[in-house]
Every structure is written in C-alpha cells, then in structure tokens.
Scaffold this motif. Structure first.
Motif, PDB file in Angstrom:
ATOM      1  N   UNK A   1     -61.359   0.370  46.008  1.00 58.99           N
ATOM      2  CA  UNK A   1     -61.188   2.060  46.201  1.00 58.99           C
ATOM      3  C   UNK A   1     -62.183   2.953  47.623  1.00 58.99           C
ATOM      4  N   UNK A   2     -60.946   3.476  48.294  1.00 60.72           N
ATOM      5  CA  UNK A   2     -61.225   4.239  49.614  1.00 60.72           C
ATOM      6  C   UNK A   2     -61.566   5.366  49.189  1.00 60.72           C
ATOM      7  N   UNK A   3     -62.793   5.832  49.836  1.00 59.05           N
ATOM      8  CA  UNK A   3     -62.773   7.973  49.345  1.00 59.05           C
ATOM      9  C   UNK A   3     -62.271   8.288  50.904  1.00 59.05           C
ATOM     10  N   UNK A   4     -62.288   9.195  51.012  1.00 59.08           N
ATOM     11  CA  UNK A   4     -61.275   9.981  51.432  1.00 59.08           C
ATOM     12  C   UNK A   4     -62.540  11.204  52.399  1.00 59.08           C
ATOM     13  N   UNK A   5     -62.406  11.530  53.124  1.00 57.11           N
ATOM     14  CA  UNK A   5     -63.502  12.194  53.628  1.00 57.11           C
ATOM     15  C   UNK A   5     -62.425  13.606  54.582  1.00 57.11           C
ATOM     16  N   UNK A   6     -63.395  14.433  53.859  1.00 56.53           N
ATOM     17  CA  UNK A   6     -62.098  15.675  54.773  1.00 56.53           C
ATOM     18  C   UNK A   6     -63.110  16.151  56.164  1.00 56.53           C
ATOM     19  N   UNK A   7     -62.682  16.500  57.578  1.00 57.01           N
ATOM     20  CA  UNK A   7     -63.173  16.969  58.321  1.00 57.01           C
ATOM     21  C   UNK A   7     -63.938  18.122  58.612  1.00 57.01           C
ATOM     22  N   UNK A   8     -63.404  19.172  57.954  1.00 62.15           N
ATOM     23  CA  UNK A   8     -64.330  20.418  57.570  1.00 62.15           C
ATOM     24  C   UNK A   8     -66.357  20.592  56.979  1.00 62.15           C
ATOM     25  N   UNK A   9     -65.966  18.827  55.804  1.00 58.41           N
ATOM     26  CA  UNK A   9     -67.310  18.879  55.157  1.00 58.41           C
ATOM     27  C   UNK A   9     -67.932  17.730  56.054  1.00 58.41           C
ATOM     28  N   UNK A  10     -67.159  16.962  56.664  1.00 59.69           N
ATOM     29  CA  UNK A  10     -67.879  15.853  58.050  1.00 59.69           C
ATOM     30  C   UNK A  10     -68.684  17.166  58.804  1.00 59.69           C
ATOM     31  N   UNK A  11     -67.952  18.392  59.178  1.00 58.01           N
ATOM     32  CA  UNK A  11     -68.020  18.333  60.450  1.00 58.01           C
ATOM     33  C   UNK A  11     -69.578  19.158  60.267  1.00 58.01           C
ATOM     34  N   UNK A  12     -69.590  19.684  58.902  1.00 59.22           N
ATOM     35  CA  UNK A  12     -70.787  20.881  58.234  1.00 59.22           C
ATOM     36  C   UNK A  12     -71.503  20.126  58.372  1.00 59.22           C
ATOM     37  N   UNK A  13     -71.738  18.383  57.026  1.00 57.70           N
ATOM     38  CA  UNK A  13     -72.634  17.748  57.439  1.00 57.70           C
ATOM     39  C   UNK A  13     -73.064  17.137  58.944  1.00 57.70           C
TER      40      UNK A  13
END
Length: 88
Positions: A1-13
C-alpha cells in the motif's frame, strides 16, 4: 500500500525544515521527513515553480533553500493543477 501526500502538508514541513537548515539536498530533506527521495523531489519541483523555493545545482546535486522572509503560504488548488501539467 502506498501513502498519499498532501501538497500543503509537504509545503509546511519543507518550509519549516529549510528555515532551520538552509540549504539542503533532496536526499537530506527526504531523510528528515521520512519520505521517498523521488516523491519529495516531485514536490520540491512544484514548490520551485511556485517560487516558494530556490535551488542551486552543484555538480549533480540540487540544493534547495528559501529566500529570506519566506513563511508558510496557503496553496490554491487551481495553481497546483496548472503546475502539475507543466511538470508532466
């Protein structure tokens, strides 16, 4: 199973990480965030095209950094789709 990423969460990190540790390679960023290097590279390119990040290529490695004064931004979904099409 793969993990979905959210662009805004990645941006903040990424912004939080780069504000404390300028500049960093995509490998260093991916290790600190616990993500795949290829996945984070895609998101770094999106943030670069949005002019949130800058990059400097030294040899074969891209080093990512923030301009002074960059803080978290809210992303607009319509810009993400446009940027995604440019990257494809």
């Amino acid at each position: 199973m793969y993990k979905r990423y959210n662009l805004s969460d990645i941006q903040k990190e990424v912004i939080k990480l780069l504000q404390n540790n300028n500049p960093m390679s995509s490998t260093e960023i991916s290790k600190k965030m616990g993500t795949n290097r290829i996945t984070i590279s895609k998101y770094l390119d999106i943030l670069y095209f949005q002019k949130i990040l800058n990059k400097k290529k030294i040899g074969s490695v891209n080093f990512w950094f923030l301009d002074p004064g960059i803080i978290n931004f809210d992303l607009r979904d319509e810009n993400y789709i446009d940027l995604q099409q440019k990257l494809i």
